[in-house]
Design a protein around this motif. Sequence first.
Motif, PDB file in Angstrom:
ATOM      1  N   GLU A  72     117.095  61.344 -30.168  1.00 39.26           N
ATOM      2  CA  GLU A  72     115.992  62.216 -30.577  1.00 39.26           C
ATOM      3  C   GLU A  72     116.009  62.429 -32.092  1.00 39.26           C
ATOM      4  OE1 GLU A  72     116.067  65.861 -28.337  1.00 39.26           O
ATOM      5  OE2 GLU A  72     116.178  64.769 -26.442  1.00 39.26           O
ATOM      6  N   ALA A  73     117.197  62.605 -32.652  1.00 45.92           N
ATOM      7  CA  ALA A  73     117.325  62.798 -34.100  1.00 45.92           C
ATOM      8  C   ALA A  73     116.869  61.554 -34.852  1.00 45.92           C
ATOM      9  CB  ALA A  73     118.763  63.152 -34.463  1.00 45.92           C
ATOM     10  N   ILE A  74     117.235  60.395 -34.350  1.00 42.55           N
ATOM     11  CA  ILE A  74     116.809  59.133 -34.980  1.00 42.55           C
ATOM     12  C   ILE A  74     115.298  59.000 -34.896  1.00 42.55           C
ATOM     13  CG2 ILE A  74     116.876  56.609 -34.763  1.00 42.55           C
ATOM     14  CD1 ILE A  74     119.839  56.934 -33.941  1.00 42.55           C
ATOM     15  N   ALA A  75     114.727  59.308 -33.737  1.00 44.12           N
ATOM     16  CA  ALA A  75     113.278  59.214 -33.565  1.00 44.12           C
ATOM     17  C   ALA A  75     112.555  60.184 -34.499  1.00 44.12           C
ATOM     18  CB  ALA A  75     112.892  59.482 -32.109  1.00 44.12           C
ATOM     19  N   ARG A  76     113.072  61.419 -34.627  1.00 40.76           N
ATOM     20  CA  ARG A  76     112.459  62.388 -35.538  1.00 40.76           C
ATOM     21  C   ARG A  76     112.550  61.909 -36.982  1.00 40.76           C
ATOM     22  NH1 ARG A  76     114.953  66.084 -32.247  1.00 40.76           N
ATOM     23  NH2 ARG A  76     116.650  66.402 -33.725  1.00 40.76           N
ATOM     24  N   SER A  77     113.688  61.346 -37.352  1.00 36.95           N
ATOM     25  CA  SER A  77     113.881  60.841 -38.711  1.00 36.95           C
ATOM     26  C   SER A  77     112.907  59.699 -39.003  1.00 36.95           C
ATOM     27  CB  SER A  77     115.328  60.375 -38.888  1.00 36.95           C
ATOM     28  OG  SER A  77     115.501  59.786 -40.136  1.00 36.95           O
ATOM     29  N   ALA A  78     112.757  58.777 -38.057  1.00 34.70           N
ATOM     30  CA  ALA A  78     111.835  57.651 -38.240  1.00 34.70           C
ATOM     31  C   ALA A  78     110.397  58.144 -38.325  1.00 34.70           C
ATOM     32  CB  ALA A  78     111.994  56.648 -37.097  1.00 34.70           C
ATOM     33  N   SER A  79     110.053  59.102 -37.493  1.00 35.16           N
ATOM     34  CA  SER A  79     108.706  59.661 -37.515  1.00 35.16           C
ATOM     35  C   SER A  79     108.425  60.345 -38.848  1.00 35.16           C
ATOM     36  CB  SER A  79     108.548  60.652 -36.357  1.00 35.16           C
ATOM     37  OG  SER A  79     107.284  61.234 -36.384  1.00 35.16           O
ATOM     38  N   GLN A  80     109.404  61.078 -39.371  1.00 38.04           N
ATOM     39  CA  GLN A  80     109.246  61.755 -40.658  1.00 38.04           C
ATOM     40  C   GLN A  80     109.103  60.730 -41.787  1.00 38.04           C
ATOM     41  OE1 GLN A  80     108.924  65.158 -41.308  1.00 38.04           O
ATOM     42  NE2 GLN A  80     108.268  64.276 -43.242  1.00 38.04           N
ATOM     43  N   ARG A  81     109.902  59.651 -41.734  1.00 36.00           N
ATOM     44  CA  ARG A  81     109.811  58.605 -42.755  1.00 36.00           C
ATOM     45  C   ARG A  81     108.418  57.970 -42.752  1.00 36.00           C
ATOM     46  NH1 ARG A  81     112.837  54.691 -40.773  1.00 36.00           N
ATOM     47  NH2 ARG A  81     111.092  53.299 -40.490  1.00 36.00           N
ATOM     48  N   ARG A  82     107.892  57.676 -41.551  1.00 35.19           N
ATOM     49  CA  ARG A  82     106.552  57.081 -41.454  1.00 35.19           C
ATOM     50  C   ARG A  82     105.498  58.033 -42.005  1.00 35.19           C
ATOM     51  NH1 ARG A  82     108.637  55.116 -36.492  1.00 35.19           N
ATOM     52  NH2 ARG A  82     107.653  56.806 -35.360  1.00 35.19           N
ATOM     53  N   ALA A  83     105.622  59.325 -41.706  1.00 40.21           N
ATOM     54  CA  ALA A  83     104.665  60.312 -42.219  1.00 40.21           C
ATOM     55  C   ALA A  83     104.742  60.385 -43.745  1.00 40.21           C
ATOM     56  CB  ALA A  83     104.936  61.683 -41.599  1.00 40.21           C
ATOM     57  N   ASP A  84     105.957  60.368 -44.290  1.00 40.11           N
ATOM     58  CA  ASP A  84     106.129  60.393 -45.748  1.00 40.11           C
ATOM     59  C   ASP A  84     105.516  59.150 -46.391  1.00 40.11           C
ATOM     60  OD1 ASP A  84     107.491  62.785 -45.494  1.00 40.11           O
ATOM     61  OD2 ASP A  84     109.492  61.872 -45.723  1.00 40.11           O
ATOM     62  N   GLU A  85     105.737  57.992 -45.775  1.00 38.78           N
ATOM     63  CA  GLU A  85     105.171  56.743 -46.308  1.00 38.78           C
ATOM     64  C   GLU A  85     103.653  56.805 -46.308  1.00 38.78           C
ATOM     65  OE1 GLU A  85     106.999  53.846 -43.763  1.00 38.78           O
ATOM     66  OE2 GLU A  85     108.725  53.608 -45.092  1.00 38.78           O
ATOM     67  N   LEU A  86     103.062  57.279 -45.221  1.00 35.89           N
ATOM     68  CA  LEU A  86     101.606  57.353 -45.133  1.00 35.89           C
ATOM     69  C   LEU A  86     101.051  58.297 -46.195  1.00 35.89           C
ATOM     70  CD1 LEU A  86      99.060  56.405 -43.721  1.00 35.89           C
ATOM     71  CD2 LEU A  86      99.339  58.277 -42.096  1.00 35.89           C
ATOM     72  N   ARG A  87     101.750  59.398 -46.472  1.00 37.10           N
ATOM     73  CA  ARG A  87     101.295  60.325 -47.514  1.00 37.10           C
ATOM     74  C   ARG A  87     101.289  59.668 -48.893  1.00 37.10           C
ATOM     75  NH1 ARG A  87     103.594  64.271 -44.301  1.00 37.10           N
ATOM     76  NH2 ARG A  87     105.664  64.085 -45.192  1.00 37.10           N
ATOM     77  N   ARG A  88     102.127  58.669 -49.123  1.00 33.94           N
ATOM     78  CA  ARG A  88     102.169  58.002 -50.425  1.00 33.94           C
ATOM     79  C   ARG A  88     101.081  56.944 -50.583  1.00 33.94           C
ATOM     80  NH1 ARG A  88     107.970  58.444 -49.623  1.00 33.94           N
ATOM     81  NH2 ARG A  88     108.060  56.280 -48.949  1.00 33.94           N
ATOM     82  N   VAL A  89     100.436  56.562 -49.483  1.00 35.73           N
ATOM     83  CA  VAL A  89      99.297  55.641 -49.559  1.00 35.73           C
ATOM     84  C   VAL A  89      98.077  56.475 -49.954  1.00 35.73           C
ATOM     85  CG1 VAL A  89      97.789  54.135 -48.210  1.00 35.73           C
ATOM     86  CG2 VAL A  89     100.258  54.060 -47.843  1.00 35.73           C
ATOM     87  N   PRO A  90      97.279  56.014 -50.922  1.00 35.65           N
ATOM     88  CA  PRO A  90      96.099  56.799 -51.316  1.00 35.65           C
ATOM     89  C   PRO A  90      95.254  57.180 -50.100  1.00 35.65           C
ATOM     90  CG  PRO A  90      96.414  54.978 -52.823  1.00 35.65           C
ATOM     91  CD  PRO A  90      97.405  54.783 -51.697  1.00 35.65           C
ATOM     92  N   GLU A  91      94.820  58.425 -50.082  1.00 36.57           N
ATOM     93  CA  GLU A  91      94.085  58.963 -48.929  1.00 36.57           C
ATOM     94  C   GLU A  91      92.856  58.128 -48.580  1.00 36.57           C
ATOM     95  OE1 GLU A  91      92.394  63.260 -47.455  1.00 36.57           O
ATOM     96  OE2 GLU A  91      93.822  63.195 -49.109  1.00 36.57           O
ATOM     97  N   ALA A  92      92.177  57.612 -49.585  1.00 37.36           N
ATOM     98  CA  ALA A  92      90.961  56.822 -49.336  1.00 37.36           C
ATOM     99  C   ALA A  92      91.265  55.524 -48.585  1.00 37.36           C
ATOM    100  CB  ALA A  92      90.268  56.504 -50.658  1.00 37.36           C
ATOM    101  N   LEU A  93      92.498  55.029 -48.678  1.00 37.88           N
ATOM    102  CA  LEU A  93      92.852  53.772 -48.009  1.00 37.88           C
ATOM    103  C   LEU A  93      93.328  53.980 -46.572  1.00 37.88           C
ATOM    104  CD1 LEU A  93      94.797  51.928 -50.841  1.00 37.88           C
ATOM    105  CD2 LEU A  93      92.376  51.774 -50.268  1.00 37.88           C
ATOM    106  N   ARG A  94      93.758  55.177 -46.252  1.00 45.26           N
ATOM    107  CA  ARG A  94      94.349  55.427 -44.933  1.00 45.26           C
ATOM    108  C   ARG A  94      93.431  55.066 -43.769  1.00 45.26           C
ATOM    109  NH1 ARG A  94      96.900  61.259 -46.449  1.00 45.26           N
ATOM    110  NH2 ARG A  94      97.974  60.524 -48.304  1.00 45.26           N
ATOM    111  N   PRO A  95      92.139  55.437 -43.802  1.00 45.16           N
ATOM    112  CA  PRO A  95      91.271  55.081 -42.668  1.00 45.16           C
ATOM    113  C   PRO A  95      91.143  53.559 -42.471  1.00 45.16           C
ATOM    114  CG  PRO A  95      90.219  56.749 -44.037  1.00 45.16           C
ATOM    115  CD  PRO A  95      91.443  56.277 -44.770  1.00 45.16           C
ATOM    116  N   LEU A  96      91.253  52.796 -43.543  1.00 46.16           N
ATOM    117  CA  LEU A  96      91.134  51.341 -43.426  1.00 46.16           C
ATOM    118  C   LEU A  96      92.274  50.760 -42.602  1.00 46.16           C
ATOM    119  CD1 LEU A  96      90.253  50.351 -47.113  1.00 46.16           C
ATOM    120  CD2 LEU A  96      88.712  51.023 -45.270  1.00 46.16           C
ATOM    121  N   LEU A  97      93.410  51.393 -42.654  1.00 45.87           N
ATOM    122  CA  LEU A  97      94.593  50.871 -41.973  1.00 45.87           C
ATOM    123  C   LEU A  97      94.580  51.141 -40.472  1.00 45.87           C
ATOM    124  CD1 LEU A  97      97.129  52.091 -44.665  1.00 45.87           C
ATOM    125  CD2 LEU A  97      96.251  49.769 -44.371  1.00 45.87           C
ATOM    126  N   GLN A  98      93.727  52.050 -40.017  1.00 40.95           N
ATOM    127  CA  GLN A  98      93.758  52.467 -38.618  1.00 40.95           C
ATOM    128  C   GLN A  98      93.317  51.374 -37.643  1.00 40.95           C
ATOM    129  OE1 GLN A  98      95.426  55.233 -37.831  1.00 40.95           O
ATOM    130  NE2 GLN A  98      95.700  55.232 -40.051  1.00 40.95           N
TER     131      GLN A  98
END
Length: 96
Positions: free
Chosen positions: A8-34
Motif C-alpha cells: 500500500e505504501a509503494i502504491a501511494r508513493s507511485a500515485s503521488q509521484r505520478r500526480a507530481d509529474e502531471l502537475r509539472r506538465v503545463p496545464e494546457a497540455l494535460r487534456p491532450l494526453l488523456q
Amino acid sequence: MSQGNHHEAIARSASQRRADELRRVPEALRPLLQSIPERPRLLLITILSDPVIDTPVPFERRRGMALGMIYMAGKRDELTPPEVSTLVGYVLDLPA
C-alpha cells in the motif's frame, strides 16, 4: 510493517509521484494526453514532466523518446494532428 502495508505504501508513493509529474506538465497540455492509453500516457508524462531532472538518460535521448511517443500516438489516432503539433512544439521548445 506487514507485506500488505508495504505494498500500500509503494502504491501511494507511485500515485503521488505520478500526480507530481502531471502537475509539472503545463496545464494546457494535460487534456491532450488523456486520449492516450494509460501506460504510454504515464511514460510520456514522466518524460514531459521535468526536462531538467537529474537522470542518467541524456536530455536529447529523453526528447527523442517523447517525440517518438507523440508521433506514435498520432499514428494510432490517439492524438489529432493539431494535438501532435502542440505537443511536439512543446517538446522542441524545452531547454536542453
